[in-house]
Design a protein around this motif. Structure first.
Motif, mmCIF file in Angstrom:
data_model
loop_
_atom_site.group_PDB
_atom_site.id
_atom_site.type_symbol
_atom_site.label_atom_id
_atom_site.label_comp_id
_atom_site.label_asym_id
_atom_site.label_seq_id
_atom_site.Cartn_x
_atom_site.Cartn_y
_atom_site.Cartn_z
ATOM 1 N N ILE A 60 0.840 -1.199 0.000
ATOM 2 C CA ILE A 60 0.000 0.000 0.000
ATOM 3 C C ILE A 60 0.876 1.251 0.000
ATOM 4 N N VAL A 74 -8.522 -0.344 -1.180
ATOM 5 C CA VAL A 74 -7.959 -1.548 -0.582
ATOM 6 C C VAL A 74 -9.091 -2.462 -0.122
ATOM 7 N N VAL A 92 -4.589 5.787 1.127
ATOM 8 C CA VAL A 92 -5.789 4.955 1.001
ATOM 9 C C VAL A 92 -7.027 5.845 0.978
#
Length: 270
Positions: A60, A74, A92
Motif C-alpha cells: 500500500i 484496498v 488509502v
C-alpha cells in the motif's frame, strides 16, 4: 479512466480481480498493467499470515509512493480484519471489506466520484486477463468456510460458506472461452465444501461444467480429498479435467494436526 488491479495471496483473490476487471470495463474504464499510468488502483490484500499482512501494508505504501495522484482502494482479508489500520495508511481513499466485495466497483465509482470518468461503456470483446498478462482464468465458485482450524484466520475474514449457483459459474466459463481463454481453475476458500448451502456438491458442479461448456482444460484448486465421494474420481475419465489435485495436508505429525484441528490423520495419506 485507467484502472490498475493488484493482488496479494490466494487464487481466490485473483479470481475476484478478474470479476472487478470485467465490471470496470463494462462501466467504460480501461484496465492497465502500468500502475504508474493509472488514475485508480485497487489492491486485493492478504492476511493469511502476519508476514502477508506486513506485505500488504508495505505494498500500500509503495503504491502510493510510486503514484501519489492515483486513488487507492484496498480490499481483501487484511482490509477486512484491520479496516481502521488500512484506512489510516497514507494514500488509502477507500476500504472495502470482503463482505462488500460484490459491490466494490459500484462503491468505488460512486463514493470516490469516479463514475463520471468513463472512456467508453461497452462489453469487453476480449478477456481482461490478456490485458493483465494472464492466459488462464481462476473461477471463484464459493467463499467462506464452516470449519475453524486453529491456525487459520481466513475463516474469520471470509465468513460462512456461500456457493455460487452452477448456472452462474457455467455462464462465466462460457463467456471466458468465447473471449479466448482455454483453461480455467475452480477456486474457493473451502472448495470441497461447494454446495453445502445449496444442496449441491462439487461433483454436481464439475459434471455440469463438463457437460455444458466446451472449455478445453478444467483444473481444481486446493481441496481436501476426504471430502470427495468415491464417484468423484470417475470424472477424471474425461480428458478435459486435468488429472491433478493440490492437497493441503499441512503436517506429517498427528500431534500437530490435532492441535491445528485438522480433520485427518497421517495414516490417511502417508
Amino acid at each position: 479512466m485507467k484502472v490498475h488491479l493488484k493482488t496479494l495471496g490466494c487464487r481466490l483473490n485473483e479470481a475476484e480481480l478478474e470479476t472487478w476487471a470485467v465490471a470496470f470495463q463494462q462501466a467504460g474504464h480501461q484496465i492497465t498493467r502500468a500502475a504508474e499510468a493509472a488514475q485508480l488502483i485497487v489492491l486485493n490484500s492478504c492476511a493469511v499470515t502476519q508476514d502477508a499482512a506486513r506485505k500488504s501494508r508495505q505494498l500500500i505504501r509503495r503504491i502510493h509512493r510510486d503514484n501519489p495522484h492515483a486513488k487507492l482502494v484496498v480490499s481483501g482479508c487484511y482490509a477486512t480484519l484491520k479496516p481502521d489500520e488500512a484506512a489510516a495508511l497514507m494514500g488509502v481513499d477507500l476500504v472495502v471489506s470482503n463482505q462488500d466485495k460484490d459491490q466494490l466497483v459500484a462503491k468505488t465509482l460512486s463514493e470516490l466520484d469516479m463514475d463520471t470518468m468513463p472512456d467508453l461503456s461497452s462489453e469487453p470483446a476480449a478477456s481482461s486477463l490478456f490485458t493483465r498478462g494472464r492466459q488462464r482464468a481462476f473461477i471463484k465458485v464459493q467463499d467462506g468456510c464452516r470449519y475453524r482450524c486453529t491456525f487459520c484466520i481466513v475463516t474469520v475474514a471470509r465468513g460462512e460458506e456461500v456457493s455460487r449457483p452452477i448456472a452462474a459459474v457455467i455462464d462465466e466459463i462460457n463467456t471466458l472461452h468465447q473471449q479466448g481463454i482455454t483453461e480455467v481453475i475452480l477456486t474457493g476458500v473451502h472448495l470441497g465444501g461447494y454446495g453445502s448451502d445449496t444442496g449441491h456438491s462439487l461433483t454436481d458442479l464439475v459434471t455440469a461444467i463438463l457437460a455444458q461448456t466446451r472449455i478445453p482444460r478444467l483444473r481444481l484448486g486446493s481441496l481436501e480429498p476426504w471430502e470427495l465421494p468415491a464417484d468423484f474420481f470417475t470424472l477424471f475419465h474425461n480428458p478435459r479435467l486435468m488429472p491433478h489435485l493440490h492437497l493441503p495436508l499441512q503436517s506429517g505429525s498427528d500431534t500437530v494436526l490435532r492441535r491445528m484441528a485438522r480433520r485427518c490423520k497421517t495414516a490417511e495419506f502417508a
